[in-house]
Design a protein around this motif. Structure first.
Motif, PDB file in Angstrom:
ATOM      1  N   TYR A   9      -1.166   7.113 -14.340  1.00 47.29           N
ATOM      2  CA  TYR A   9      -2.174   6.087 -14.573  1.00 47.29           C
ATOM      3  C   TYR A   9      -3.148   6.708 -15.560  1.00 47.29           C
ATOM      4  O   TYR A   9      -3.901   7.603 -15.175  1.00 47.29           O
ATOM      5  N   ILE A  21       0.828  10.798 -11.527  1.00 47.79           N
ATOM      6  CA  ILE A  21       1.068  10.484 -10.105  1.00 47.79           C
ATOM      7  C   ILE A  21       2.446  11.021  -9.697  1.00 47.79           C
ATOM      8  O   ILE A  21       2.593  11.638  -8.650  1.00 47.79           O
ATOM      9  N   PRO A  59       1.307  10.758   3.437  1.00 45.94           N
ATOM     10  CA  PRO A  59      -0.074  10.322   3.649  1.00 45.94           C
ATOM     11  C   PRO A  59      -0.531   9.359   2.560  1.00 45.94           C
ATOM     12  O   PRO A  59       0.091   9.249   1.505  1.00 45.94           O
ATOM     13  N   SER A  60      -1.637   8.686   2.829  1.00 47.39           N
ATOM     14  CA  SER A  60      -2.186   7.716   1.891  1.00 47.39           C
ATOM     15  C   SER A  60      -2.444   8.379   0.537  1.00 47.39           C
ATOM     16  O   SER A  60      -2.966   9.481   0.473  1.00 47.39           O
ATOM     17  N   GLY A  61      -2.039   7.710  -0.523  1.00 51.84           N
ATOM     18  CA  GLY A  61      -2.307   8.209  -1.868  1.00 51.84           C
ATOM     19  C   GLY A  61      -1.271   9.179  -2.406  1.00 51.84           C
ATOM     20  O   GLY A  61      -1.405   9.680  -3.515  1.00 51.84           O
ATOM     21  N   CYS A  62      -0.188   9.436  -1.665  1.00 50.05           N
ATOM     22  CA  CYS A  62       0.772  10.453  -2.115  1.00 50.05           C
ATOM     23  C   CYS A  62       1.748   9.911  -3.166  1.00 50.05           C
ATOM     24  O   CYS A  62       2.515  10.669  -3.747  1.00 50.05           O
ATOM     25  N   GLY A  63       1.744   8.583  -3.382  1.00 51.14           N
ATOM     26  CA  GLY A  63       2.576   8.037  -4.461  1.00 51.14           C
ATOM     27  C   GLY A  63       3.772   7.215  -3.989  1.00 51.14           C
ATOM     28  O   GLY A  63       4.658   6.904  -4.779  1.00 51.14           O
ATOM     29  N   LYS A  64       3.790   6.810  -2.723  1.00 56.13           N
ATOM     30  CA  LYS A  64       4.926   6.047  -2.192  1.00 56.13           C
ATOM     31  C   LYS A  64       5.064   4.690  -2.881  1.00 56.13           C
ATOM     32  O   LYS A  64       6.137   4.325  -3.349  1.00 56.13           O
ATOM     33  N   THR A  65       3.942   3.950  -2.929  1.00 56.59           N
ATOM     34  CA  THR A  65       3.974   2.626  -3.552  1.00 56.59           C
ATOM     35  C   THR A  65       4.301   2.757  -5.029  1.00 56.59           C
ATOM     36  O   THR A  65       5.074   1.966  -5.582  1.00 56.59           O
ATOM     37  N   THR A  66       3.743   3.783  -5.670  1.00 56.10           N
ATOM     38  CA  THR A  66       4.014   3.999  -7.093  1.00 56.10           C
ATOM     39  C   THR A  66       5.511   4.185  -7.321  1.00 56.10           C
ATOM     40  O   THR A  66       6.098   3.569  -8.211  1.00 56.10           O
ATOM     41  N   GLU A 101       5.408  -0.992   3.342  1.00 56.34           N
ATOM     42  CA  GLU A 101       4.614  -1.114   4.569  1.00 56.34           C
ATOM     43  C   GLU A 101       4.579  -2.553   5.083  1.00 56.34           C
ATOM     44  O   GLU A 101       3.506  -3.130   5.263  1.00 56.34           O
ATOM     45  N   HIS A 127       3.553   4.909   6.254  1.00 55.63           N
ATOM     46  CA  HIS A 127       2.976   6.189   6.633  1.00 55.63           C
ATOM     47  C   HIS A 127       2.993   6.328   8.155  1.00 55.63           C
ATOM     48  O   HIS A 127       2.358   7.205   8.717  1.00 55.63           O
TER      49      HIS A 127
END
Ligand SMILES: Nc1ncnc2c1ncn2[C@@H]1O[C@H](COP(=O)(O)OP(=O)(O)OP(=O)(O)O)[C@@H](O)[C@H]1O
Ligand SMILES: [Mg+2]
Length: 372
Positions: A29, A34, A53-60, A175, A208
């Motif tokens: 980004y 990322i 964990p949150s922010g680790c890049g799963k959705t990306t 999720e 998560h």
């Protein structure tokens, strides 16, 4: 051909053939990187969970596979087709998001058929597909209702149905259950697992929630800071975590950790002023004298018993949890949780002797944090 990590339903299994290939992809980004040179193969029919964990890049990562984000480098292949520069609609995927994203003014039926109508699919075929999806998801009774007249769980079923009717080869879930209460989550988790058993499509599922990951996955890919830390079966990840991060992330309560130093002469580790015999550790031969290590043991691998290797301690807290009881104590200043049967009866300040199942423990190098 059926692969070694047979799906836990045991009937159809996972093919050896790759369904989705993520080849050395990078994504940023702006200036913030990322994903960096990430690779991942997902087999045909496999249920792959991306956990972290949150922010680790799963959705990306999921959005890169879906084609919602443009890669800075690398390639995505789906079913032997290089889709790196293809539109999401041309990738043979179905996506289900965390928020249901249903069209509020349309009935369930119209929501389900929307994508197909846009593609100009014949009416009979649309009806047939809707009937099939509605049967699978048990939403036949709801087809004439609008989303506002549905419960959260029902809405999420419709969102899954919308992906199903598209005959996708690969389903991507981001999720999908996180907006639901605990009971509904468990119910829908079961439905999704059954769906996978019946359809045997490839599924990539972001969460998560480690219970979801453990129960659904053929394999779990544990991520941290855009990197895959371990890719393996749920059992292997739980029992043989590759490093301290994975060990601490999977399991609730967390694995107990003790900082220690290894003494080769007597195959003990020194923790504070005490020693523990670890001669039964599977990889004892790989440890070197005076090596600084972290000794990890799960709460259920600690027994209350007196033997030549047991440790005296005091009960500091008791948490009855129904099926299990958690007893908290400490050893050389480190908190330790012990999982016992629900019927166990301990009280505050009781003196107990505990011993560790060394062959079920994990020992990590303190510096590299890798499992030895
Ligand atoms: N549109 C954006 N612009 C800039 N940075 C973003 C954007 N979207 C996400 N990020 C950052 O990218 C990183 C990875 O985000 P991502 O959404 O993939 O995480 P995640 O693992 O899905 O987390 P969560 O479990 O919270 O959904 C995070 O640090 C996030 O802040
Ligand atoms: Mg996310």
């Amino acid at each position: 051909m059926v692969c070694a990590w047979n799906s836990s339903w045991g009937n159809k299994g996972v093919s050896m053939k790759n369904s989705v290939e993520v080849k050395n992809i990078s994504f940023s980004y702006g200036k913030t990187e990322i994903l960096n040179d990430l690779s991942l193969d997902i087999k045909e029919g496999e249920f792959m969970v991306l956990l972290g964990p949150s922010g680790c890049g799963k959705t990306t990562l999921l959005n890169c596979i879906a084609g919602l984000l443009d890669l800075t480098d690398g390639q995505i292949w789906i079913e032997d087709d290089n889709v790196t520069w293809k539109e999401p609609k041309d990738r043979h995927i179905g996506m289900v998001f965390q928020s249901y994203a249903l069209y509020p003014s349309m009935t369930v039926e119209k929501n389900l058929s929307f994508g197909l109508r846009m593609m100009g699919t014949a009416k009979d075929l649309i009806n047939e597909k809707i009937k099939k999806a509605a049967n699978l998801l048990q939403i036949n009774e709801l087809l004439k209702r609008k989303p506002s007249q549905l419960s959260g769980g029902q809405r999420q079923r419709v969102a899954i149905g919308r992906a199903l009717v598209r005959d996708a080869k690969v389903f991507l879930f981001d999720e999908p259950l996180s907006n639901l209460d605990a009971k509904l989550r468990a119910e829908l988790r079961y439905e999704i697992k059954k769906l996978h058993r019946d359809l045997s499509n490839t599924m990539i599922y972001v969460t998560h929630d480690q219970i979801e990951a453990m129960t659904l996955a053929d394999r779990i890919s544990v991520m941290k800071d855009g990197l895959i830390q371990q890719l393996d079966t749920p059992k292997q990840i739980y029992n043989k975590p590759a490093n301290l991060f994975v060990a601490g992330f999977i399991g609730s309560p967390s694995m107990n950790f003790l900082n220690a130093k290894f003494k080769k002469s007597n195959q003990n580790i020194i923790v504070g002023n005490k020693q523990i015999d670890i001669s039964k550790y599977e990889n004892i031969n790989k440890l070197i004298n005076d090596q600084e290590v972290v000794f990890g043991i799960r709460p259920e691998n600690i027994n209350i018993e007196k033997n030549e290797n047991s440790i005296q301690c005091k009960v500091e807290l008791v948490e009855p949890m129904g099926a299990d009881t958690l007893v908290w104590t400490s050893f050389e200043g480190n908190p330790i949780s012990i999982r016992l049967e629900g019927s166990s009866n301990f009280n505050l300040n009781d003196e107990i002797s505990i011993s560790f199942d060394i062959n079920k423990s994990s020992i990590f190098d303190s510096k590299s944090e890798e499992r030895i």
